[in-house]
Write a protein that holds these residues in place. Structure first.
Motif, PDB file in Angstrom:
ATOM      1  N   LYS A  60       0.877  -1.355   0.033  1.00 29.86           N
ATOM      2  CA  LYS A  60       0.050  -0.012   0.010  1.00 29.86           C
ATOM      3  C   LYS A  60       0.741   1.420  -0.025  1.00 29.86           C
ATOM      4  O   LYS A  60       0.498   2.069  -0.836  1.00 29.86           O
ATOM      5  CB  LYS A  60      -0.799   0.067   1.167  1.00 29.86           C
ATOM      6  N   ALA A  61       1.991   1.214   0.834  1.00 31.79           N
ATOM      7  CA  ALA A  61       2.777   2.392   0.781  1.00 31.79           C
ATOM      8  C   ALA A  61       3.613   2.590  -0.504  1.00 31.79           C
ATOM      9  O   ALA A  61       3.427   3.720  -0.906  1.00 31.79           O
ATOM     10  CB  ALA A  61       3.665   2.426   2.034  1.00 31.79           C
ATOM     11  N   LYS A  62       4.336   1.451  -0.860  1.00 31.61           N
ATOM     12  CA  LYS A  62       5.128   1.676  -1.942  1.00 31.61           C
ATOM     13  C   LYS A  62       4.060   2.023  -3.234  1.00 31.61           C
ATOM     14  O   LYS A  62       4.632   3.237  -4.132  1.00 31.61           O
ATOM     15  CB  LYS A  62       5.632   0.176  -2.148  1.00 31.61           C
ATOM     16  N   LEU A  63       3.059   1.396  -3.755  1.00 30.86           N
ATOM     17  CA  LEU A  63       2.315   1.731  -4.524  1.00 30.86           C
ATOM     18  C   LEU A  63       1.488   3.103  -4.778  1.00 30.86           C
ATOM     19  O   LEU A  63       1.066   3.543  -5.684  1.00 30.86           O
ATOM     20  CB  LEU A  63       1.497   0.486  -5.040  1.00 30.86           C
ATOM     21  N   CYS A  64       1.145   3.246  -3.407  1.00 30.98           N
ATOM     22  CA  CYS A  64       0.324   4.824  -3.141  1.00 30.98           C
ATOM     23  C   CYS A  64       1.298   5.702  -3.617  1.00 30.98           C
ATOM     24  O   CYS A  64       1.208   6.685  -4.563  1.00 30.98           O
ATOM     25  CB  CYS A  64      -0.065   4.926  -1.945  1.00 30.98           C
ATOM     26  N   VAL A  65       2.609   5.846  -3.086  1.00 32.23           N
ATOM     27  CA  VAL A  65       3.659   6.739  -3.500  1.00 32.23           C
ATOM     28  C   VAL A  65       3.670   6.739  -4.920  1.00 32.23           C
ATOM     29  O   VAL A  65       3.975   8.001  -5.696  1.00 32.23           O
ATOM     30  CB  VAL A  65       4.764   6.644  -2.789  1.00 32.23           C
ATOM     31  N   GLU A  66       4.033   5.677  -5.495  1.00 32.15           N
ATOM     32  CA  GLU A  66       4.431   5.709  -6.974  1.00 32.15           C
ATOM     33  C   GLU A  66       2.973   5.861  -7.776  1.00 32.15           C
ATOM     34  O   GLU A  66       3.348   6.609  -8.853  1.00 32.15           O
ATOM     35  CB  GLU A  66       4.729   3.999  -7.436  1.00 32.15           C
ATOM     36  N   GLY A  67       2.162   5.606  -7.530  1.00 32.57           N
ATOM     37  CA  GLY A  67       0.794   5.959  -8.185  1.00 32.57           C
ATOM     38  C   GLY A  67       0.470   7.369  -8.130  1.00 32.57           C
ATOM     39  O   GLY A  67       0.017   7.984  -9.269  1.00 32.57           O
ATOM     40  N   ASN A  68       0.784   8.116  -7.151  1.00 38.11           N
ATOM     41  CA  ASN A  68       0.887   9.463  -7.063  1.00 38.11           C
ATOM     42  C   ASN A  68       1.543  10.052  -8.118  1.00 38.11           C
ATOM     43  O   ASN A  68       0.933  10.912  -8.811  1.00 38.11           O
ATOM     44  CB  ASN A  68       0.939   9.962  -5.637  1.00 38.11           C
ATOM     45  N   ARG A  69       2.729   9.723  -8.465  1.00 35.10           N
ATOM     46  CA  ARG A  69       3.682  10.296  -9.399  1.00 35.10           C
ATOM     47  C   ARG A  69       2.990  10.014 -10.650  1.00 35.10           C
ATOM     48  O   ARG A  69       2.870  10.673 -11.680  1.00 35.10           O
ATOM     49  CB  ARG A  69       4.961   9.537  -9.338  1.00 35.10           C
ATOM     50  N   LEU A  70       2.318   8.611 -10.901  1.00 29.96           N
ATOM     51  CA  LEU A  70       2.097   8.169 -12.336  1.00 29.96           C
ATOM     52  C   LEU A  70       0.713   9.093 -12.734  1.00 29.96           C
ATOM     53  O   LEU A  70       0.553   9.102 -13.808  1.00 29.96           O
ATOM     54  CB  LEU A  70       1.783   6.619 -12.174  1.00 29.96           C
ATOM     55  N   TYR A  71      -0.235   9.479 -11.737  1.00 29.78           N
ATOM     56  CA  TYR A  71      -1.089  10.422 -12.181  1.00 29.78           C
ATOM     57  C   TYR A  71      -0.784  11.625 -12.913  1.00 29.78           C
ATOM     58  O   TYR A  71      -1.439  11.917 -13.962  1.00 29.78           O
ATOM     59  CB  TYR A  71      -1.773  10.691 -11.005  1.00 29.78           C
ATOM     60  N   GLU A  72       0.491  12.117 -12.611  1.00 35.10           N
ATOM     61  CA  GLU A  72       0.954  13.329 -13.341  1.00 35.10           C
ATOM     62  C   GLU A  72       1.240  12.762 -14.711  1.00 35.10           C
ATOM     63  O   GLU A  72       1.007  13.533 -15.878  1.00 35.10           O
ATOM     64  CB  GLU A  72       2.253  13.772 -12.862  1.00 35.10           C
ATOM     65  N   THR A  73       1.728  11.672 -15.001  1.00 33.64           N
ATOM     66  CA  THR A  73       1.923  11.092 -16.471  1.00 33.64           C
ATOM     67  C   THR A  73       0.566  10.872 -17.019  1.00 33.64           C
ATOM     68  O   THR A  73       0.323  11.214 -18.127  1.00 33.64           O
ATOM     69  CB  THR A  73       2.648   9.783 -16.491  1.00 33.64           C
ATOM     70  N   MET A  74      -0.423  10.337 -16.150  1.00 33.90           N
ATOM     71  CA  MET A  74      -1.614   9.838 -16.911  1.00 33.90           C
ATOM     72  C   MET A  74      -2.299  11.411 -17.213  1.00 33.90           C
ATOM     73  O   MET A  74      -3.053  11.306 -18.289  1.00 33.90           O
ATOM     74  CB  MET A  74      -2.694   9.316 -16.178  1.00 33.90           C
ATOM     75  N   GLU A  75      -2.143  12.371 -16.684  1.00 37.17           N
ATOM     76  CA  GLU A  75      -2.668  13.625 -16.840  1.00 37.17           C
ATOM     77  C   GLU A  75      -2.253  14.148 -18.254  1.00 37.17           C
ATOM     78  O   GLU A  75      -2.888  14.827 -19.076  1.00 37.17           O
ATOM     79  CB  GLU A  75      -2.235  14.610 -15.939  1.00 37.17           C
ATOM     80  N   LYS A  76      -0.896  14.065 -18.477  1.00 40.94           N
ATOM     81  CA  LYS A  76      -0.434  14.442 -19.880  1.00 40.94           C
ATOM     82  C   LYS A  76      -0.867  13.401 -21.044  1.00 40.94           C
ATOM     83  O   LYS A  76      -1.465  14.029 -21.931  1.00 40.94           O
ATOM     84  CB  LYS A  76       1.043  14.465 -19.733  1.00 40.94           C
ATOM     85  N   GLU A  77      -1.039  12.191 -20.712  1.00 38.00           N
ATOM     86  CA  GLU A  77      -1.062  11.410 -21.832  1.00 38.00           C
ATOM     87  C   GLU A  77      -2.690  11.178 -22.028  1.00 38.00           C
ATOM     88  O   GLU A  77      -3.091  11.033 -23.129  1.00 38.00           O
ATOM     89  CB  GLU A  77      -0.618  10.102 -21.502  1.00 38.00           C
TER      90      GLU A  77
END
Ligand SMILES: Cc1cc2nc3c(=O)[nH]c(=O)nc-3n(C[C@H](O)[C@H](O)[C@H](O)COP(=O)(O)OP(=O)(O)OC[C@H]3O[C@@H](n4cnc5c(N)ncnc54)[C@H](O)[C@@H]3O)c2cc1C
Length: 480
Positions: A60-77
């Motif tokens: 939960k901790a690892k994937l939450c922090v990584e997911g938060n960053r990936l949303y920025e990429t999804m916003e662009k794509e």
């Protein structure tokens, strides 16, 4: 024969479909409902958490922090809506400030890099409606909010243009392993063959697992969260997501600005046995009133336009359960995905494909297209563009939802567009028609007729939400 059948089109199943569609694989997503994202993904707080709260060294901790960053990429794509609010966790005295210090340490261990403290005065300057009793806040600038089902639509649309197939109204009713492949039974009749099954079936994942395993390692314990929604006229009452200190029951009752200007108050946290019961309760509503009043003063309860509830797929396993079945090769559990599952979803998909499916040696597609075209609501466009659109298509000139300013053309697009839908709630999810102050009191009847006209169905066959939920009964008077 498919390579992968994904069960469930919530935020997790749709992210997995998109991630897998980057590879050479034949993918089918099966959804029992008549729409994408009808369960947890449509009824949650919409927060992309920073990762300050999950227990250290968990998925939960690892994937939450990584997911938060990936949303920025999804916003662009994918052009998903993302409002960068930041968040405050609030302390009221010295003992609570000590908990803020512990949360700070935990956040650093979890890999949260943007974090700091504000004194009472600094916090009140930034958020004047904070309760005067606060003493200190922990600031989490990477916290944001999104529009969860729009993200699920975007991921699935993108997976489809990259070759995946989606089938709604398709309930998986049995799974049999025959030799090296699975036979997946849909709606008690059709059989579909696949080499692997990925269960992203939310609250129902223990039942799906029991179709193939004798000893399922976890049990789902549905945990209800209730909410009030405030009208978007209240936009700016607070700009940050406001959290109390977390407790054993979760992150607590919050105040959450939303991407379209509304504010959510909630959620509560109550375990229940039933997997479909989503009613609001007097106790839940009262708890929200009491709890948010500790966070902010003058909370405008007179601006409530609706309430709702969602059910978290909490499980007896103390973390996300993302692994291959120990009993049946090539059956994969993506289970126990309660909060922060919305945040973690893109990272869950990546973890599944890159780590758990490593032995499948998937080959990347050279022509994967990560882009989903930007779509702006008509009322966000400048007047010249609006006039040009009306000239081209006069349906843009007919305002159907007066609260949210949604035109007939946009409702027709929601019916016929990619992943189109013919239910009242499906149109609300796509075009926001009926989301405003009157909650569809004015426009629902009009939308009902537009759906009937566009899909050649009688009005009394149009469903409100799920299958068999028509708004109108049979005709009682027959015209002569
Ligand atoms: C009250 C509440 C607040 C939350 N707040 C947040 C938050 O702010 N931030 C955050 O990160 N997370 C939050 N979460 C958690 C987040 O919403 C979930 O983790 C996430 O939506 C889970 O997505 P999912 O795809 O796993 O499940 P779901 O969205 O439930 O999707 C599962 C899908 O599987 C389908 N399915 C089930 N059985 C079958 C079958 N037999 N055949 C075919 N299809 C089937 C279902 O119909 C459903 O569409 C919250 C959850 C709740 C309930």
């Amino acid at each position: 024969m498919y390579d992968y059948i994904i069960i469930g089109s919530g935020i997790v199943g749709t992210n997995i479909a998109r991630e897998l569609s980057k590879y050479k694989a034949k993918i089918l997503v099966l959804e029992k409902e008549n729409d994408v994202a009808n369960h947890q993904t449509v009824a949650n707080s919409a927060i992309i958490h920073s990762g300050h709260d999950p227990k250290e060294n968990t998925l939960k901790a690892k994937l939450c922090v990584e997911g938060n960053r990936l949303y920025e990429t999804m916003e662009k794509e994918l052009h998903i809506p993302l409002l960068k609010t930041g968040a405050f966790v609030i302390a009221h005295d010295e003992s609570e400030e000590k908990v803020l210090d512990e949360l700070y340490e935990r956040a650093l261990i979890n890999g949260v890099t943007q974090i700091g403290f504000y004194s009472r005065d600094e916090a009140l300057k930034l958020e004047p409606n904070l309760n005067d009793t606060i003493t200190k806040v922990l600031s989490l600038p990477s916290t944001k909010v999104t529009y969860p089902w729009e993200v699920a639509f975007a991921c699935l649309e993108n997976a489809i243009i990259n070759g995946a197939t989606f089938q709604k109204n398709s309930e998986v009713t049995r799974i049999t392993k025959t030799g090296d492949h699975f036979e997946v039974e849909v709606n008690h009749q059709d059989i579909i063959g696949t080499k692997s099954v990925i269960s992203a079936s939310g609250i129902f994942s223990d039942q799906i697992a029991a179709m193939v395993e004798k000893d399922v390692a976890y049990r789902i314990k549905p945990r209800k969260g209730e909410y009030f929604v405030l009208d978007r006229k209240i936009k700016g009452f607070v700009d940050h997501v406001l959290y109390p200190l977390p407790t054993a029951k979760g992150k607590g009752v919050l105040i959450i600005p939303q991407v379209h200007g509304n504010i959510l108050l909630g959620p509560t946290s109550t375990f229940q046995e039933e997997k479909e019961l989503l009613s609001n309760t007097r106790d839940g509503m009262q708890q929200i009133r009491d709890d948010v009043s500790h966070l902010a003063k003058n909370v405008p309860f007179n601006m409530v336009i609706r309430n709702f509830a969602g059910l978290r797929a909490s499980s007896t396993y103390d973390d996300f359960f993302i692994q291959e079945s120990k009993e049946i090769k090539n059956f994969f559990h993506v289970a126990g995905i309660d909060s922060p599952g919305l945040t973690a979803a893109p990272a869950i998909a990546r973890y599944l494909v890159e780590e758990v499916l490593k032995d499948h040696h998937l080959e990347k597609k050279p022509d994967f297209n990560p882009i989903r075209e930007k779509r702006d609501a008509f009322y966000h466009l400048d007047e010249t563009t609006q006039q040009a659109l009306i000239k081209e298509n006069p349906y843009f000139g007919n305002l159907i939802c007066k609260c949210e300013k949604i035109t007939e053309a946009e409702i027709m697009e929601a019916i016929h567009g990619p992943l189109g839908n013919d239910t009242i709630k499906g149109i609300k999810k796509r075009a926001r028609a009926g989301s405003g102050l009157c909650q569809g009191g004015y426009c629902e009847g009009l939308i009902l007729r537009i759906i009937a006209r566009e899909t050649n169905q009688p009005v009394n066959k149009i469903n409100y939400y799920a299958l068999d939920t028509p708004i109108l009964g049979p005709e009682t008077k027959v015209k002569k």
